[in-house]
Design a protein around this motif. Structure first.
Motif, short mmCIF file in Angstrom:
data_model
loop_
_atom_site.label_atom_id
_atom_site.label_comp_id
_atom_site.label_asym_id
_atom_site.label_seq_id
_atom_site.Cartn_x
_atom_site.Cartn_y
_atom_site.Cartn_z
N UNK A 217 5.93 4.69 -5.85
CA UNK A 217 7.07 3.83 -6.14
C UNK A 217 6.66 2.60 -6.95
N UNK A 218 5.41 2.25 -6.86
CA UNK A 218 4.91 1.08 -7.59
C UNK A 218 3.60 1.50 -8.24
N UNK A 219 3.68 1.86 -9.47
CA UNK A 219 2.49 2.31 -10.17
C UNK A 219 2.12 1.31 -11.25
N UNK A 220 0.85 1.27 -11.52
CA UNK A 220 0.36 0.45 -12.63
C UNK A 220 0.66 1.20 -13.92
N UNK B 219 0.83 -1.20 0.00
CA UNK B 219 0.00 0.00 0.00
C UNK B 219 0.87 1.26 0.00
N UNK B 220 1.89 1.26 0.85
CA UNK B 220 2.79 2.43 0.90
C UNK B 220 3.48 2.63 -0.44
N UNK B 221 3.91 1.54 -1.07
CA UNK B 221 4.61 1.66 -2.36
C UNK B 221 3.70 2.28 -3.41
N UNK B 222 2.44 1.86 -3.46
CA UNK B 222 1.50 2.45 -4.41
C UNK B 222 1.17 3.89 -4.04
N UNK B 223 1.01 4.16 -2.75
CA UNK B 223 0.63 5.50 -2.30
C UNK B 223 1.72 6.52 -2.60
#
Length: 87
Positions: free
Chosen positions: A81-84, A74-78
């Motif tokens: 750092x990790x996007x679709x 969750x933190x990575x997407x928020x």
């Protein structure tokens, strides 16, 4: 058809992924019935099924470990750092 669910549910075996799928199917059927309390009950049952799977197949991993990983994801997407990425 008698019971809580309006559609047939394929039964799974406790400690296996099939039990997690059963609980997910039941939650989805509860959603079809617009029954939010039943959905929450099925989500609770899903946690129990996941716990059983972990005990059988990954006895050193806990639900708390999975939550920790979910929080990291969750933190990575928020933070972006990790996007679709779509092409």
């Amino acid at each position: 058809m008698a019971g809580y669910h309006i559609l047939p549910i394929r039964r799974g075996d406790f400690g296996e992924l099939t039990k997690i799928r059963e609980e997910l199917d039941e939650a989805m059927h509860a959603d079809c019935q617009n029954n939010s309390v039943m959905i929450l009950l099925e989500l609770s049952d899903m946690i129990g099924a996941i716990h059983g799977y972990l005990q059988k197949h990954h006895p050193t991993v806990t639900i708390d470990d999975l939550i920790k990983m979910a929080d990291a994801t969750h933190r990575a997407f928020a933070t972006g750092d990790r996007q679709c990425k779509r092409e």
